[in-house]
Design a protein around this motif. Structure first.
Motif, PDB file in Angstrom:
ATOM      1  N   GLU A 174    -102.817 100.621  25.258  1.00 48.69           N
ATOM      2  CA  GLU A 174    -102.504  99.388  25.032  1.00 48.69           C
ATOM      3  C   GLU A 174    -103.008  98.633  23.808  1.00 48.69           C
ATOM      4  O   GLU A 174    -102.428  98.047  23.033  1.00 48.69           O
ATOM      5  CB  GLU A 174    -102.250  98.454  26.174  1.00 48.69           C
ATOM      6  CG  GLU A 174    -101.693  97.015  26.514  1.00 48.69           C
ATOM      7  CD  GLU A 174    -100.205  97.681  26.244  1.00 48.69           C
ATOM      8  OE1 GLU A 174     -99.509  98.697  26.192  1.00 48.69           O
ATOM      9  OE2 GLU A 174     -99.277  96.749  26.259  1.00 48.69           O
ATOM     10  N   SER A 175    -104.245  98.977  23.934  1.00 51.23           N
ATOM     11  CA  SER A 175    -105.074  98.357  22.718  1.00 51.23           C
ATOM     12  C   SER A 175    -104.562  98.910  21.316  1.00 51.23           C
ATOM     13  O   SER A 175    -104.404  98.133  20.499  1.00 51.23           O
ATOM     14  CB  SER A 175    -106.625  98.436  22.908  1.00 51.23           C
ATOM     15  OG  SER A 175    -107.092  97.994  23.999  1.00 51.23           O
ATOM     16  N   MET A 176    -104.498  99.928  21.333  1.00 53.89           N
ATOM     17  CA  MET A 176    -103.821 100.518  19.980  1.00 53.89           C
ATOM     18  C   MET A 176    -102.311 100.030  19.764  1.00 53.89           C
ATOM     19  O   MET A 176    -102.057  99.624  18.602  1.00 53.89           O
ATOM     20  CB  MET A 176    -103.705 102.129  20.153  1.00 53.89           C
ATOM     21  CG  MET A 176    -104.911 102.817  20.086  1.00 53.89           C
ATOM     22  SD  MET A 176    -106.108 102.331  18.734  1.00 53.89           S
ATOM     23  CE  MET A 176    -107.220 100.992  19.535  1.00 53.89           C
ATOM     24  N   LEU A 202    -101.205  97.077  20.739  1.00 54.62           N
ATOM     25  CA  LEU A 202    -101.369  95.800  20.524  1.00 54.62           C
ATOM     26  C   LEU A 202    -101.932  95.750  19.036  1.00 54.62           C
ATOM     27  O   LEU A 202    -101.599  94.764  18.385  1.00 54.62           O
ATOM     28  CB  LEU A 202    -102.491  95.117  21.317  1.00 54.62           C
ATOM     29  CG  LEU A 202    -101.983  95.109  22.807  1.00 54.62           C
ATOM     30  CD1 LEU A 202    -103.071  94.179  23.655  1.00 54.62           C
ATOM     31  CD2 LEU A 202    -100.618  94.307  22.864  1.00 54.62           C
ATOM     32  N   ILE A 203    -102.473  96.691  18.598  1.00 51.02           N
ATOM     33  CA  ILE A 203    -102.805  96.439  16.905  1.00 51.02           C
ATOM     34  C   ILE A 203    -101.617  96.454  16.143  1.00 51.02           C
ATOM     35  O   ILE A 203    -101.422  95.556  15.310  1.00 51.02           O
ATOM     36  CB  ILE A 203    -103.737  97.722  16.603  1.00 51.02           C
ATOM     37  CG1 ILE A 203    -104.951  97.717  17.194  1.00 51.02           C
ATOM     38  CG2 ILE A 203    -103.690  97.728  14.902  1.00 51.02           C
ATOM     39  CD1 ILE A 203    -105.830  98.958  16.851  1.00 51.02           C
ATOM     40  N   GLN A 204    -100.535  96.925  16.392  1.00 50.97           N
ATOM     41  CA  GLN A 204     -99.320  97.232  15.982  1.00 50.97           C
ATOM     42  C   GLN A 204     -98.503  95.775  16.099  1.00 50.97           C
ATOM     43  O   GLN A 204     -97.910  95.170  15.214  1.00 50.97           O
ATOM     44  CB  GLN A 204     -98.264  98.327  16.495  1.00 50.97           C
ATOM     45  CG  GLN A 204     -98.883  99.633  15.969  1.00 50.97           C
ATOM     46  CD  GLN A 204     -98.261 100.997  16.734  1.00 50.97           C
ATOM     47  OE1 GLN A 204     -97.432 100.811  17.523  1.00 50.97           O
ATOM     48  NE2 GLN A 204     -98.554 101.916  15.995  1.00 50.97           N
ATOM     49  N   LEU A 258    -100.064  93.347  13.825  1.00 53.94           N
ATOM     50  CA  LEU A 258     -99.665  93.540  12.597  1.00 53.94           C
ATOM     51  C   LEU A 258     -98.224  92.953  12.425  1.00 53.94           C
ATOM     52  O   LEU A 258     -97.787  92.294  11.374  1.00 53.94           O
ATOM     53  CB  LEU A 258     -99.498  94.945  12.240  1.00 53.94           C
ATOM     54  CG  LEU A 258    -100.923  95.820  11.993  1.00 53.94           C
ATOM     55  CD1 LEU A 258    -100.700  97.458  11.847  1.00 53.94           C
ATOM     56  CD2 LEU A 258    -101.463  95.314  10.769  1.00 53.94           C
ATOM     57  N   ASP A 259     -97.434  93.051  13.318  1.00 56.10           N
ATOM     58  CA  ASP A 259     -95.841  92.622  13.334  1.00 56.10           C
ATOM     59  C   ASP A 259     -96.136  90.966  13.357  1.00 56.10           C
ATOM     60  O   ASP A 259     -95.129  90.251  13.002  1.00 56.10           O
ATOM     61  CB  ASP A 259     -95.203  93.035  14.369  1.00 56.10           C
ATOM     62  CG  ASP A 259     -94.507  94.502  14.091  1.00 56.10           C
ATOM     63  OD1 ASP A 259     -94.358  94.804  12.904  1.00 56.10           O
ATOM     64  OD2 ASP A 259     -94.154  95.136  14.872  1.00 56.10           O
ATOM     65  N   TYR A 263    -105.521  89.159  16.311  1.00 56.11           N
ATOM     66  CA  TYR A 263    -105.765  90.109  17.335  1.00 56.11           C
ATOM     67  C   TYR A 263    -106.763  89.366  18.381  1.00 56.11           C
ATOM     68  O   TYR A 263    -106.702  89.610  19.613  1.00 56.11           O
ATOM     69  CB  TYR A 263    -106.134  91.254  16.634  1.00 56.11           C
ATOM     70  CG  TYR A 263    -106.720  92.393  17.443  1.00 56.11           C
ATOM     71  CD1 TYR A 263    -105.575  93.299  18.047  1.00 56.11           C
ATOM     72  CD2 TYR A 263    -107.727  92.778  18.259  1.00 56.11           C
ATOM     73  CE1 TYR A 263    -105.666  94.223  18.682  1.00 56.11           C
ATOM     74  CE2 TYR A 263    -108.045  93.710  18.809  1.00 56.11           C
ATOM     75  CZ  TYR A 263    -106.876  94.546  19.490  1.00 56.11           C
ATOM     76  OH  TYR A 263    -107.178  95.565  20.371  1.00 56.11           O
TER      77      TYR A 263
END
Lengths: 207, 339
Positions: free
Chosen positions: A131-133, A135-137, A140-141, A190
């Protein structure tokens, strides 16, 4: 953040005036992001995500004259998309996915809005990492489109500053400056998302 | 409890870079979906911006346009909800992305659609087109990025884009090139277009409508009154100013999209001369025989089969099987003895 919304408002004004290149920019900057916003909430169904995104953008175009620049254009589009997803799920007879909402800044609210509850059979730690990974996306969005793009090109896909400069048609110094601004904006968004998520978890524990 | 706030500190650039380095590229929508959605949203945008401009114009000449405005508002208010669901056209050919809009403007794939009912709206994508056999006769063709609302068996509303109507052409047979009872009124934001046995093209771009006539006559009713455009004439009508009329050719680049979706033609047992007349009609090229003997030969020779290609391709495919040859020069198909 106000200048960003003013920029969005300017873009909307150009689109409403019938400016072809403005329409392309409007579409290019928002379609993929909105599609991603939809697909995580539509059980990863690409057809449903495509249809809902199209309906949302079509309705947004019709209502574009009502956009006041009080929130980011993408946040405004997410709100329309969220309504369309609810309608779609209702019509499809599906139970709506669990949505966690917090009363906070619109950007954070919209970002947290897309979080999903972990599958019951998934280990908590594995879920948190994935989920952390993700959330990075999401973060970015949530950035202005060009910020998200340059960060992804630079740090995810490994492009050089020169390559990014060439793609954007700007100088390398301007590109480095853009990346620095994008990095700071990403850190803000973030961190805010992480904080909001932690607050929400605290509240759930207390309940 | 789990506290994700403690997972990472983003106070330094290095921390941000390290975090971003762990991510994978964001999901991208399939290009075909992006193209289709762009086409649909663009069409909606073109219609929306066109309507906004036209409504402003109506304010400027409200008195003169009272009749047209009344008709337009009636359409706007009733929409398509009160229209009886009757079949008005059969889909004959399609290229690229074509879809029918649902009640919420959602895209419904028209790939399986064989006919169009009154009340439906067809939308074509950026590199698309669709050819229909009109219910009362004739061939209706929609170019790319076009949006048409089918109102009744004798009426459509061109919301945006470019259409072509040939009142004398039908998919069934090349024999039908002469004589037809095809009835069609094309409503637009700037007036209504009707024909008197003809081939013509109507283009609506939000600023104006442009009517190009290949054959026969077309009547255009607008806020400024009725105007008639004849063969090889093009009339443009906008919300203000007098209509402009220019001479045009009946063939060439502006008409090429029409050929690309020309209906299939049944030439089985038909004379070669009818096939050549069909090619001439579909391309807008004049047909000339080099001698009376050649014409007589073309009338005697019978063909077998169905044409499913574009007219010029059909010419190249079918004529070598006969004793006749052809060449195209300056808008004319010359037919003579094969050399």
């Amino acid at each position: 953040m106000v200048p960003l919304y003013l920029d969005d408002k300017r873009l909307v004004k150009q689109v409403l005036a019938g400016d072809d290149s403005a329409f392309d920019r409007f579409f290019d900057e928002n379609f993929a992001r909105l599609y991603r916003f939809a697909i995580v909430r539509m059980a990863d169904d690409p057809d449903a995500a495509r249809d809902v995104t199209q309906i949302a953008l079509t309705k947004a175009v019709r209502q574009l004259h009502t956009y006041r620049g009080e929130s980011a254009l993408f946040t405004w589009l997410c709100a329309i998309c969220r309504n369309e997803m609810s309608d779609w799920l209702r019509q499809a007879g599906r139970r709506q996915a669990h949505i966690v909402l917090i009363e906070d800044h619109p950007e954070i609210q919209a970002a947290v809005d897309s979080f999903r509850a972990p599958p019951e059979d998934s280990p908590e730690r594995q879920y948190r990492r994935a989920e952390s990974m993700r959330l990075i996306q999401v973060a970015l969005d949530r950035l202005p489109s060009n910020y998200g793009d340059v960060l992804e090109w630079k740090y995810v896909e490994g492009w050089s500053v020169r390559e990014i400069a060439s793609r954007l048609g700007i100088g390398t110094e301007a590109t480095q400056s853009l990346i620095a601004r994008a990095r700071r904006a990403f850190a803000d968004v973030y961190s805010a998302m992480m904080y909001a998520m932690g607050e929400d978890q605290d509240a759930r524990v207390q309940r | 409890m789990t506290d994700m706030r403690n997972d990472i500190s983003l106070e330094s650039d290095a921390a941000v870079e390290a975090l971003l380095g762990k991510a994978s590229p964001r999901l991208m929508p399939p290009p075909a979906d992006a193209e289709a959605v762009r086409a649909a949203v663009r069409t909606e945008w073109q219609v929306m911006t066109g309507h906004r401009r036209s409504r402003r114009r109506f304010v400027g000449f409200a008195a003169a346009a009272s009749v047209l405005v009344a008709g337009f508002l009636t359409l706007e208010m009733t929409g398509t909800g009160n229209i009886e669901a009757v079949e008005v056209a059969v889909i004959d050919k399609r290229i690229g992305t074509v879809f029918v809009l649902g009640k919420n403007a959602e895209r419904l794939d028209a790939a399986g659609l064989t006919a169009v009912d009154a009340g439906q709206m067809l939308v074509t994508g950026e590199a698309s087109g669709v050819g229909l056999v009109w219910g009362t006769g004739g061939s209706l063709r929609l170019d790319a990025a076009t949006r048409v609302e089918f109102l009744a068996a004798d009426r459509i509303y061109l919301r945006a884009g470019r259409i072509y109507f040939d009142s004398g052409s039908a998919a069934a047979s090349v024999a039908s090139v002469s004589g037809s009872d095809a009835r069609l009124t094309i409503a637009t934001d700037f007036g209504e277009v009707t024909h008197v046995g003809t081939q013509y093209m109507v283009h609506a771009d939000g600023e104006r409508i442009t009517v190009s006539v290949r054959e026969g006559e077309v009547l255009i009713d607008s806020a400024r009154g009725s105007e008639t455009a004849g063969r090889n004439r093009q009339m443009a009508i906008s919300g203000s100013g007098a209509p402009s009329i220019v001479n045009i050719r009946s063939w060439g680049a502006a008409w090429e999209w029409v050929e690309a979706i020309s209906p299939n033609a049944d030439i089985d047992g038909r004379p070669l001369s009818e096939f050549l007349e069909w090619v001439s009609r579909e391309t807008g090229l004049e047909l000339r025989y080099e001698s009376a003997d050649v014409l007589s030969h073309a009338r005697r020779e019978r063909l077998v089969g169905i044409i499913e290609t574009e007219p010029r391709q059909a010419l190249g495919a079918w004529l070598p099987a006969t004793d006749l040859g052809w060449r195209i020069e300056d808008g004319v198909i010359y037919v003579g003895k094969a050399r």
